[in-house]
Design a protein around this motif. Structure first.
Motif, PDB file in Angstrom:
ATOM      1  N   GLU B 233       0.820  -1.209   0.000  1.00 15.19           N
ATOM      2  CA  GLU B 233       0.000   0.000   0.000  1.00 15.19           C
ATOM      3  C   GLU B 233       0.859   1.266   0.000  1.00 15.19           C
ATOM      4  OE1 GLU B 233      -3.752  -1.973   2.437  1.00 15.19           O
ATOM      5  OE2 GLU B 233      -2.443  -0.508   3.427  1.00 15.19           O
ATOM      6  N   LEU B 234       2.039   1.145   0.573  1.00 18.70           N
ATOM      7  CA  LEU B 234       2.905   2.326   0.630  1.00 18.70           C
ATOM      8  C   LEU B 234       3.245   2.862  -0.760  1.00 18.70           C
ATOM      9  CD1 LEU B 234       5.440   1.509   3.491  1.00 18.70           C
ATOM     10  CD2 LEU B 234       3.632   3.230   3.503  1.00 18.70           C
ATOM     11  N   LYS B 235       3.209   1.935  -1.734  1.00 18.55           N
ATOM     12  CA  LYS B 235       3.526   2.349  -3.102  1.00 18.55           C
ATOM     13  C   LYS B 235       2.594   3.474  -3.567  1.00 18.55           C
ATOM     14  CE  LYS B 235       5.688  -1.736  -5.158  1.00 18.55           C
ATOM     15  NZ  LYS B 235       7.008  -1.161  -5.260  1.00 18.55           N
ATOM     16  N   GLU B 236       1.354   3.431  -3.030  1.00 22.17           N
ATOM     17  CA  GLU B 236       0.358   4.428  -3.422  1.00 22.17           C
ATOM     18  C   GLU B 236       0.767   5.846  -3.034  1.00 22.17           C
ATOM     19  OE1 GLU B 236      -2.192   3.308  -5.088  1.00 22.17           O
ATOM     20  OE2 GLU B 236      -1.797   1.168  -4.730  1.00 22.17           O
ATOM     21  N   LEU B 237       1.699   5.934  -2.062  1.00 20.90           N
ATOM     22  CA  LEU B 237       2.091   7.272  -1.604  1.00 20.90           C
ATOM     23  C   LEU B 237       2.901   8.018  -2.665  1.00 20.90           C
ATOM     24  CD1 LEU B 237       3.138   6.511   2.077  1.00 20.90           C
ATOM     25  CD2 LEU B 237       0.901   7.226   1.195  1.00 20.90           C
ATOM     26  N   LYS B 238       3.343   7.271  -3.633  1.00 24.13           N
ATOM     27  CA  LYS B 238       4.183   7.827  -4.696  1.00 24.13           C
ATOM     28  C   LYS B 238       3.559   9.103  -5.269  1.00 24.13           C
ATOM     29  CE  LYS B 238       7.644   6.900  -7.729  1.00 24.13           C
ATOM     30  NZ  LYS B 238       8.985   6.413  -7.422  1.00 24.13           N
ATOM     31  N   ASP B 245       1.380  18.777  -9.132  1.00 23.31           N
ATOM     32  CA  ASP B 245       0.435  19.682  -8.470  1.00 23.31           C
ATOM     33  C   ASP B 245       0.308  19.366  -6.993  1.00 23.31           C
ATOM     34  OD1 ASP B 245       0.045  20.779 -10.870  1.00 23.31           O
ATOM     35  OD2 ASP B 245      -1.917  19.817 -11.245  1.00 23.31           O
ATOM     36  N   LEU B 246       0.191  18.115  -6.782  1.00 21.88           N
ATOM     37  CA  LEU B 246       0.027  17.665  -5.404  1.00 21.88           C
ATOM     38  C   LEU B 246       1.216  18.065  -4.553  1.00 21.88           C
ATOM     39  CD1 LEU B 246      -2.432  16.240  -4.348  1.00 21.88           C
ATOM     40  CD2 LEU B 246      -1.163  14.085  -4.403  1.00 21.88           C
ATOM     41  N   LEU B 247       2.398  17.887  -5.152  1.00 15.26           N
ATOM     42  CA  LEU B 247       3.630  18.216  -4.442  1.00 15.26           C
ATOM     43  C   LEU B 247       3.663  19.708  -4.105  1.00 15.26           C
ATOM     44  CD1 LEU B 247       6.364  17.194  -3.385  1.00 15.26           C
ATOM     45  CD2 LEU B 247       7.330  17.678  -5.649  1.00 15.26           C
ATOM     46  N   ASP B 248       3.297  20.520  -5.089  1.00 15.40           N
ATOM     47  CA  ASP B 248       3.298  21.965  -4.865  1.00 15.40           C
ATOM     48  C   ASP B 248       2.274  22.360  -3.818  1.00 15.40           C
ATOM     49  OD1 ASP B 248       5.338  22.403  -6.616  1.00 15.40           O
ATOM     50  OD2 ASP B 248       3.998  22.737  -8.360  1.00 15.40           O
ATOM     51  N   GLN B 249       1.119  21.751  -3.959  1.00 20.65           N
ATOM     52  CA  GLN B 249       0.036  22.042  -3.027  1.00 20.65           C
ATOM     53  C   GLN B 249       0.463  21.702  -1.603  1.00 20.65           C
ATOM     54  OE1 GLN B 249      -3.518  20.139  -4.429  1.00 20.65           O
ATOM     55  NE2 GLN B 249      -4.744  20.972  -2.770  1.00 20.65           N
ATOM     56  N   HIS B 250       1.078  20.539  -1.461  1.00 25.02           N
ATOM     57  CA  HIS B 250       1.546  20.066  -0.167  1.00 25.02           C
ATOM     58  C   HIS B 250       2.564  21.054   0.394  1.00 25.02           C
ATOM     59  CE1 HIS B 250       3.038  16.370   2.282  1.00 25.02           C
ATOM     60  NE2 HIS B 250       2.456  17.267   3.035  1.00 25.02           N
ATOM     61  N   LYS B 251       3.468  21.477  -0.497  1.00 28.83           N
ATOM     62  CA  LYS B 251       4.511  22.402  -0.071  1.00 28.83           C
ATOM     63  C   LYS B 251       3.913  23.709   0.428  1.00 28.83           C
ATOM     64  CE  LYS B 251       8.516  25.016  -1.585  1.00 28.83           C
ATOM     65  NZ  LYS B 251       9.417  25.357  -2.689  1.00 28.83           N
ATOM     66  N   SER B 252       2.959  24.209  -0.283  1.00 32.98           N
ATOM     67  CA  SER B 252       2.406  25.511   0.116  1.00 32.98           C
ATOM     68  C   SER B 252       1.643  25.398   1.421  1.00 32.98           C
ATOM     69  CB  SER B 252       1.505  26.085  -0.994  1.00 32.98           C
ATOM     70  OG  SER B 252       0.372  25.268  -1.157  1.00 32.98           O
ATOM     71  N   LEU B 253       0.958  24.299   1.575  1.00 27.30           N
ATOM     72  CA  LEU B 253       0.232  24.098   2.823  1.00 27.30           C
ATOM     73  C   LEU B 253       1.180  24.095   4.010  1.00 27.30           C
ATOM     74  CD1 LEU B 253      -2.412  21.354   1.910  1.00 27.30           C
ATOM     75  CD2 LEU B 253      -2.883  23.652   2.839  1.00 27.30           C
ATOM     76  N   GLY B 278      12.486  12.318  -0.581  1.00 28.15           N
ATOM     77  CA  GLY B 278      13.249  11.325   0.171  1.00 28.15           C
ATOM     78  C   GLY B 278      12.344  10.423   0.973  1.00 28.15           C
ATOM     79  N   LEU B 279      11.451  11.001   1.766  1.00 27.58           N
ATOM     80  CA  LEU B 279      10.600  10.194   2.649  1.00 27.58           C
ATOM     81  C   LEU B 279       9.661   9.298   1.868  1.00 27.58           C
ATOM     82  CD1 LEU B 279       9.741  12.694   5.539  1.00 27.58           C
ATOM     83  CD2 LEU B 279      11.379  10.787   5.532  1.00 27.58           C
ATOM     84  N   VAL B 280       9.050   9.870   0.816  1.00 26.21           N
ATOM     85  CA  VAL B 280       8.096   9.061   0.056  1.00 26.21           C
ATOM     86  C   VAL B 280       8.814   7.952  -0.708  1.00 26.21           C
ATOM     87  CG1 VAL B 280       6.358   9.112  -1.767  1.00 26.21           C
ATOM     88  CG2 VAL B 280       6.423  10.947  -0.056  1.00 26.21           C
ATOM     89  N   HIS B 336      -5.054   8.251   0.548  1.00 28.60           N
ATOM     90  CA  HIS B 336      -4.470   7.174   1.374  1.00 28.60           C
ATOM     91  C   HIS B 336      -4.110   7.648   2.769  1.00 28.60           C
ATOM     92  CE1 HIS B 336      -4.327   5.080  -2.438  1.00 28.60           C
ATOM     93  NE2 HIS B 336      -3.731   6.161  -2.958  1.00 28.60           N
ATOM     94  N   GLN B 337      -5.067   8.257   3.401  1.00 26.38           N
ATOM     95  CA  GLN B 337      -4.821   8.839   4.721  1.00 26.38           C
ATOM     96  C   GLN B 337      -4.340   7.811   5.750  1.00 26.38           C
ATOM     97  OE1 GLN B 337      -4.843  11.865   4.557  1.00 26.38           O
ATOM     98  NE2 GLN B 337      -6.410  12.545   3.099  1.00 26.38           N
ATOM     99  N   ALA B 338      -5.008   6.669   5.785  1.00 27.85           N
ATOM    100  CA  ALA B 338      -4.692   5.666   6.808  1.00 27.85           C
ATOM    101  C   ALA B 338      -3.257   5.183   6.661  1.00 27.85           C
ATOM    102  CB  ALA B 338      -5.657   4.497   6.716  1.00 27.85           C
ATOM    103  N   VAL B 339      -2.905   4.837   5.433  1.00 22.91           N
ATOM    104  CA  VAL B 339      -1.560   4.346   5.176  1.00 22.91           C
ATOM    105  C   VAL B 339      -0.536   5.436   5.508  1.00 22.91           C
ATOM    106  CG1 VAL B 339       0.007   3.425   3.414  1.00 22.91           C
ATOM    107  CG2 VAL B 339      -2.412   2.827   3.366  1.00 22.91           C
TER     108      VAL B 339
END
Lengths: 1103, 357
Positions: B233-238, B245-253, B278-280, B336-339
């Motif tokens: 399931e961790l693969k989904e975090l990719k 977009d997601l990366l940028d959004q995450h960064k701004s948040l 790195g973490l992902v 994938h909040q739970a994972v």
């Protein structure tokens, strides 16, 4: 078919892996009794099998039940080849045959293999159903109780002491049979273990039969030994004392009822009781003179065909006075006739069992109920050298019997020579090397109170006055039993320092324990004499003669050493003396151990004076002076160490000053050693001052000095060895008796241990001197080691230090020691003797009470007796009285010191008042008895129910308590519990009561290895073997429902090694009494109160 | 003249705790005698060197005979050969299973095999722990490993019950077993600064959250093996880094939340993408056993080192990771909040433990 034996195999655990492929075991069990064998199913592939078998039932004679052990063999099933044995368990059924002992054997037993040691455990249940068999000609003696304890077991009273028991059985040693060449070592070991188990069963049964014939129900002081005679066979022999024991508490009801009826009746019609009146005369006790003496006798006689070659020697250790160095005459030939007549006597009377018991009035007991021991004469011992030859017919062990009979006759005649009619603290042992065997026997000549003897326990009124003089119990036993004018050896007699009325010797040696009521000053300590003597290697009769010739010199020297060491410690009596002489191919080892004490009744020992041979030589004189100083310093130091400060009873007596003056003038005159005659005169005319001040000021060398003459290097060595004995480090005490005089407040911590050391003498050309040094160092180092190991227990006392020496091979010396370390409370050690006496009385069990009650009953019935008579009994009576009435204690505690002072000053006057007081006590008690008897029904009912509750408690509570406790202790671990089992060589555990004796433990094990190096060498091998033996003893005790072994001893530890072949073999024999103990509670006084009331009732009813 | 045999056996087995420690530490008899003399045991009671030697030999023999039982402590309680009081038994066991942190640090994560055992003399030379002691400790690890390998139920509890160890020691053993089983790399130079206790704490986190046992507690090896499904399931975090977009959004948040709250804000903003990648990436690669082994080295290289070079404080790390984790929940397309929580919970704790200022 009088018995059914049932066994159930429950489970196994921790089994060894027998199948390498699966790392598992397919175990099953064979249960064998006699010739019947049952098998369990195979429990496949498990190291923790659960067989849960059916009950295997054996229907057998009770004779077999006594002789045979239950044999349990655990095997590994193998489909294709022979089943492999994992190991065995032998279970002695005997404890189940006695109704009072254990009812079931249930528990985990170590599975033992003679090659591999313990290999897992097995859980077994064993029960016996006995049917009554009234066959008069029966061969079994089920129900006779056996005790290793050498005193009346706690919780019992001796209604009667019947006398000496001995028996021996012989057989061929399987190890030396032809078949041994073709069978495996394991098979041979097992054959041997089984045979010895059978033989000791048979022996016990035979002894039991003798007891029944005598009318007794128990054997006390049972001592069984093995003689491995090699080619010539295997001898198992035992001695003991037959008694009729009655259980206290639960049994008190019955005994109370039988007393008034049966006992006096039997008394009246019992002709031997009249015999008892005459016997003191017949036994040569002349009037009331007594004195303590040491007399060690050695006799040598070769095998039955060989003529008597060595004169019988008696040597007396009384050389303490006089200038007797070595040359003077302590060596004295005993009249030949004496032995001769003894032998004749035996020939005339050796038929019949009762006669036999009477023939040898020997007692293996070492401590006695108060009043039993009247006087003590001194140590008697006899040795004999025999040549072993093959025992041709095992059913007729006549030769061995005859050998022992000879020795016993010797002992008896020696006792007679000391004016004594009995021997107490009696023991026998052997030392074998190749075909030569030294048989030894020793004991303490004594005069016993006839009341407790076979003739009847209530025979008090008829006993003659002369014989039973009213000496206080604290010193009475020291009074000489022999005729003052016709002494068997030279000795200095003085008036007793305690009562001033009778003669006492200056030194007393005994093999018994210190009587509880004896007055002692300060503390005691272990004293050992050690000696090595080289001898030429020889064969057969030549060898035997050489040994015979050496023996008297060894005994003499051991004795001299003991005497010197005793003086060096400023003490005047030895208890528990045990002299062991061990024979090897090229040497003889002698080890004498005893506990030295200062008996208040005996005179203060003089010092030791060194005398040089040549005068004028300045350097020599200087040397002597320094030695003298060292000795004096040592004596002074020891006095302080052992707290020997004789009471200054006569400090205010003007005569003392007079006496001191006398001493001073004596000194002024310059006669360093007063002539014995002179001195005795002095003592008679003046109360001797045992004042420590004068003692110190006058220097030890001057008064009563024991002179050591330095005339050659030997003597110098002797003196050096004398001074090398280190005293125990601070906080430690040591003794070889049951308890240490001077220490009474034991705590409950005990640590029993066994230690073995073997020394290899590398240099073949050692001199006697250097050998002695080596041997002494060996013993001293062992003691040092103990002190170090047990340092965390301080303050503590090593009790019952039992040393055993052997010469297993040429150039090897083996010393094995078993002892117990007991801690005590430091704060109360300074207790005064008077207080001490009471505590002791209080802590003793009610056996005393029972005896004294009889006394009470009797003295009240013979009320018309002169007052002096009563006073004699009263002093016996008091310790027990304390148990039931505090009121009496007060009187008692003041009474004792008063008595001593009073009687010494003006005996006649105060004595009367003392007697008066006594009679008032009696009155009081009688009054009390009346109230109890006449009192409301409620009272008696309550006492009865109390008695019941006590007995019922005894039946159920100990077991449940034991179980629940073990559960508690193991809770933290989950697994099944292991009961803690305490072991002690003493007859008791401090701070506890033995509430039930479960039977005798007597086990014999062989262990062999062919991989010595892998097991950690000989040390590793023996270490694990001893640990295994302990484990097996504990397991058996736990399975009987017990939680302790008392009177434990390791009687044999025979080690043979061959490091070159990587092999070793060891045999160990241990014994003891399995008991259930409970912590001391206040339930005890209640119980004794009950007894008291009821016995008094009965006694009063009888009058 | 030589002492051929010398034994002393007590009914209650006599054991000196000091000598026991010397024995455990692998001292030879002679060294132990010397050590005891130096400790002044002779002064406190009148004895000489011979007595000390004899006593030491006796005790060593006793310990050697006991060793077999100590290796399966449950037996010690119900064996009959040695009579040892229960509280003594506890002491014997606890000390026998105690280990040197320096030693365990060397073998942590290594395969508990013969090969490793052969290297023990090097480890001994390096750590100063005697070879004998190293062997005992290594064998203890191996024994515990073997026993719990086949057992169901919680790892720590199993160890505690089977080896009768204290809770603390049982936890440490659980960590050792867990590391050995997953063969985590701990020996790299970059990881040298971490102590055994750091790793043990991390192991505790992993065991409690990432193993099968975290979800189901009656499976074999439940606490030893990582939850395979979870790793998948961790693969989904990719998506967090793959989707620009997601990366940028995450960064701004995250940056919005952090602004003004820390001195290291600039560095955080600059490094965000790198750190997140790195973490992902660590998460997504965990399905490979090889990458599982490198878990700790990756954490250090990909996250801890960059932060350290930028001089983040422990508080900065905490702040950053908290917001980093929480912001992902607000990301709309991220399902994938739970994972994510299960993953980040452990990562956060591990980094806290491993980040030494």
């Amino acid at each position: 078919m009088p018995g059914k034996l049932k066994a159930k195999i429950v489970a196994g655990r921790h089994l060894p892996v027998m199948d390498r492929a699966s790392d598992l075991t397919d175990a099953f069990v064979e249960v064998k009794f006699g010739n019947t064998t049952f098998k369990t199913d195979v429990f496949p592939k498990s190291l923790n099998p659960q067989w849960n078998s059916e009950w295997f039932k054996f229907e057998v004679d009770d004779e077999d039940l006594q002789d045979e052990p239950l044999q349990i063999t655990v095997l590994d099933h193998d489909t294709y080849s022979a089943n492999d044995a994992i190991g065995k368990v032998y279970i002695d059924i005997d404890p189940l045959l006695c109704t009072e002992a254990a009812s079931v054997i249930s528990g985990w037993f170590p599975i033992y293999d003679t090659i591999h040691g313990i290999r897992g455990e097995i859980n077994v249940l064993v029960k016996v159903e006995l049917f009554n068999d009234l066959n008069r000609f029966r061969q079994s003696s089920c129900g006779v109780k056996f005790f290793c304890t050498t005193s009346i077991p706690r919780g019992y009273r001796a209604a009667m002491v019947h006398g000496f028991l001995e028996e021996l059985v012989v057989n061929e040693d399987p190890e030396y049979q032809w078949i041994d060449r073709i069978r495996t070592p394991r098979a041979s070991n097992e054959a041997r273990q089984r045979l010895i188990s059978l033989m000791s069963g048979e022996l016990q049964r035979k002894i039991g039969l003798k007891v029944l014939e005598m009318g007794g129900n128990a054997v006390v002081g049972y001592l069984q030994c093995f003689d491995l005679e090699g080619e010539s066979g295997l001898v198992v022999r035992a001695i003991g004392t037959a008694c009729t024991l009655e259980k206290l508490t639960s049994g008190s009801l019955a005994s109370a009822h039988t007393h008034p009826n049966t006992a006096p009746a039997s008394n009246a019609c019992n002709s031997p009781s009249k015999d008892g009146k005459e016997s003191p005369l017949a036994h040569g006790c002349r009037s009331t003179h007594n004195s303590p003496v040491h007399s060690a006798c050695s006799s040598q006689r070769l095998s039955q065909n060989f003529s008597v070659s060595v004169p019988t020697l008696i040597f007396t250790g009384m050389g303490s006075g006089g200038s007797a160095g070595k040359e003077a005459g302590p060596l004295k030939t005993l009249l030949r006739q004496q032995t001769q007549t003894a032998l004749e006597q035996r020939g005339a009377s050796s038929s019949g069992l009762l006669l036999n018991a009477r023939e040898f009035p020997f007692f293996t007991l070492t401590s006695f109920p108060p009043g039993f021991l009247v006087h003590v004469g001194g140590v008697v011992s006899a040795r004999s050298v025999k040549l072993l030859d093959r025992i041709h017919n095992p059913d007729e062990p006549e030769t061995r019997d005859a050998w022992w009979e000879e020795i016993r006759q010797e002992i008896k005649s020696h006792a007679k020579a000391l004016g004594c009619h009995a021997v107490v603290g009696y023991s026998e042992n052997t030392s074998i090397c190749e075909e030569v065997c030294i048989l030894s026997a020793s004991g303490t000549a004594a005069i016993l109170n006839h009341r407790y003897m076979r003739e009847g326990c209530l025979d008090i009124g008829s006993t003659d006055q002369r014989f039973e003089d009213p000496s206080p119990p604290s010193c009475g036993f020291c009074h000489i039993p022999y005729d003052e004018l016709n002494m068997p050896f030279p000795a200095q007699l003085t008036y007793c320092y305690n009562c001033r009325r009778q003669k006492v010797p200056d030194v007393l040696f005994t093999t018994i324990d210190l009587p509880a009521e004896a007055a002692v000053t300060g503390k005691g300590c272990l004293i050992q004499a050690r000696l090595c003597r080289l001898k030429k290697k020889a064969q057969g009769e030549v060898n035997a003669t050489v040994i015979s010739n050496l023996l008297p010199f060894m005994e003499y020297e051991l004795h001299t050493q003991l005497m010197n060491k005793l003086k060096l410690r400023s003490m005047n009596a030895l208890f528990g003396l045990h002299i062991q002489i061990s024979v090897g191919e090229n040497m003889l080892l002698g080890l004498a151990s005893a506990t030295g004490v200062y008996l208040t009744a005996l005179p203060a020992p003089g010092g030791i004076q060194i005398a040089g041979k040549t005068t004028g030589d300045m350097s020599n004189e200087q040397h002597i002076l320094t030695i003298q100083k060292r000795i004096n310093d040592t004596i002074a130091r020891n006095k302080e160490l052992y707290q020997i400060n004789p009471p200054k009873l006569f400090a205010l007596d003007p005569e003392v000053f007079c006496g001191t003056n006398m001493e001073l003038t004596e000194e002024g005159v310059g006669s360093p050693i007063p002539e014995p005659r002179h001195r005795s005169r002095l003592f008679r005319s003046h109360s001797e001052s045992s004042d420590e001040v004068s003692e110190l000021d006058l220097s030890h060398g001057k008064k009563d000095a024991f002179v050591l003459e330095i005339d050659d290097t030997d003597a110098v060595e002797d003196i050096h060895s004398l001074l090398t004995d280190a005293s125990p480090p601070a906080g430690f005490h040591s003794c070889n008796t049951e308890t240490m005089p001077g220490i009474y407040n034991w705590t409950t911590a005990v640590q029993m241990f066994t230690s073995v050391r073997v020394l290899r003498l590398s240099n073949a050309n050692l001199s006697n001197q250097s050998l002695n040094k080596i041997f002494t160092d060996l013993c001293e180092n062992l003691l040092k080691s103990f002190y170090f190991k047990l340092r965390s227990m301080v303050p503590c006392c090593l009790c019952h230090l039992n040393f055993n020496v052997a010469v297993p091979e040429e150039e090897l010396i083996q010393v094995s020691v078993t002892a117990v370390a007991m801690t005590f409370d430091k704060d109360q050690t300074q207790e005064r003797p008077a207080e001490r006496f009471i505590t002791k009385g209080g802590s003793e069990t009610d056996e005393q009470l029972q005896f004294s009650l009889e006394l009470c009953a009797d003295s009240s019935s013979t009320n018309s007796q002169p007052s002096s008579r009563i006073s004699g009994t009263v002093s016996l009576f008091t310790p027990a009285a304390k148990l039931c009435q505090s009121q009496l204690v007060v009187v008692h505690s003041t009474g004792v010191p008063e008595n001593t002072i009073v009687s010494s000053r003006a005996a006649s006057v105060d004595y009367g008042s003392f007697a008066d007081r006594c009679s008032t006590w009696l009155e009081l008690l009688r009054l009390k008895a009346h109230t109890i008897r006449r009192g409301s029904v409620k009272t008696s009912r309550r006492t009865q129910s109390l008695a019941h509750s006590v007995s019922s408690l005894e039946h159920c509570s100990p077991l449940t308590e034991g179980r629940s406790r073990s559960v508690r202790s193991s809770r933290s671990f989950g697994g099944s519990p292991v009961t803690m089992v305490k072991m002690t060589p003493l007859s008791f555990l401090p701070g506890t009561r033995n509430i039930k004796y479960l039977g005798i433990i007597n086990m014999f094990f062989i262990r062999e290895t062919t991989s010595l190096r892998e097991e950690g060498g000989v040390s590793g091998f023996l270490h694990s073997f001893i640990a295994e033996v302990f484990a097996m003893v504990r397991a058996h005790v736990a399975a009987l429902g017990g939680n302790a072994v008392v009177s434990y001893s390791m009687k044999d530890c025979v080690l043979m090694e061959n490091p070159n072949k990587n092999q070793a073999q060891c045999l160990i024999n241990v014994s003891g009494d399995a008991v259930i103990y409970v912590r001391e509670t206040d339930q005890e006084p209640t119980a004794s109160m009950t007894n008291m009331g009821q016995s008094l009732c009965a006694a009063d009813g009888a009058t | 003249m030589a002492v051929e045999l010398d034994v002393f056996v007590g009914n209650t087995t006599i054991m000196d705790e000091e000598v026991y420690q010397l024995w455990l530490d692998g001292y030879t008899v002679n060294d132990a005698v010397k050590a005891r003399m130096d400790a002044g045991v002779l002064e406190e009671c009148e004895a000489d060197a011979d007595v000390l030697l004899s006593d030491t030999m006796d005790q060593y023999r006793t310990f050697q005979m006991c060793e077999r039982l100590l290796q399966s402590p449950a037996k010690l309680a119900n064996q009959l050969l040695f009579q040892i009081t229960p509280h003594r038994q506890v002491m014997l066991i606890e000390r026998y299973y105690a280990f040197d942190d320096t030693f365990v640090r060397e073998v942590l994560g290594k395969k508990l095999s013969k090969g490793t055992k052969k290297d023990l003399d090097d480890i001994s030379a390096k750590t100063g722990v005697t070879l004998k002691s190293c062997r005992r400790q290594f064998d203890n690890f191996k024994r515990v490993f073997k026993v719990v390998e086949e057992l169901k139920g919680p790892l720590v509890e199993n160890i505690r019950q089977h080896f009768l160890l204290s809770d603390k020691l049982a936890r440490d053993y659980a960590a050792i077993v867990f590391f050995a089983n997953n063969r985590f790399e701990t020996g790299k130079k970059k990881l040298q600064y971490l102590t055994f206790q750091d790793f043990a704490l991390c192991a505790g986190q992993l065991i409690n959250n990432w193993t099968v046992g975290a979800v189901d507690n009656m499976v074999e090896d439940m606490d030893v093996d990582l939850d395979k499904e979870f790793l998948q399931e961790l693969k989904e975090l990719k998506i967090l880094i793959a989707d620009k977009d997601l990366l940028d959004q995450h960064k701004s948040l995250v940056c919005t939340a952090l602004r003004g709250k820390t001195k290291a804000f600039a560095e955080m903003e600059a490094n965000f993408k790198n750190l997140s990648r790195g973490l992902v990436n660590i998460a997504t690669k965990l399905t490979n056993t090889k990458d599982v082994r490198d878990f700790f080295i990756d954490l250090v290289e990909k996250f801890i080192e960059p932060c350290r070079s930028d001089r983040w404080t422990a508080a900065d790390i905490k702040l950053y990771l908290t917001h980093y984790t929480n912001s992902a929940h607000i990301l709309d397309p991220f399902k994938h909040q739970a994972v994510w929580d299960r993953y980040m919970g452990v990562i956060k704790s591990c980094i806290f433990i491993m980040y030494h200022d």
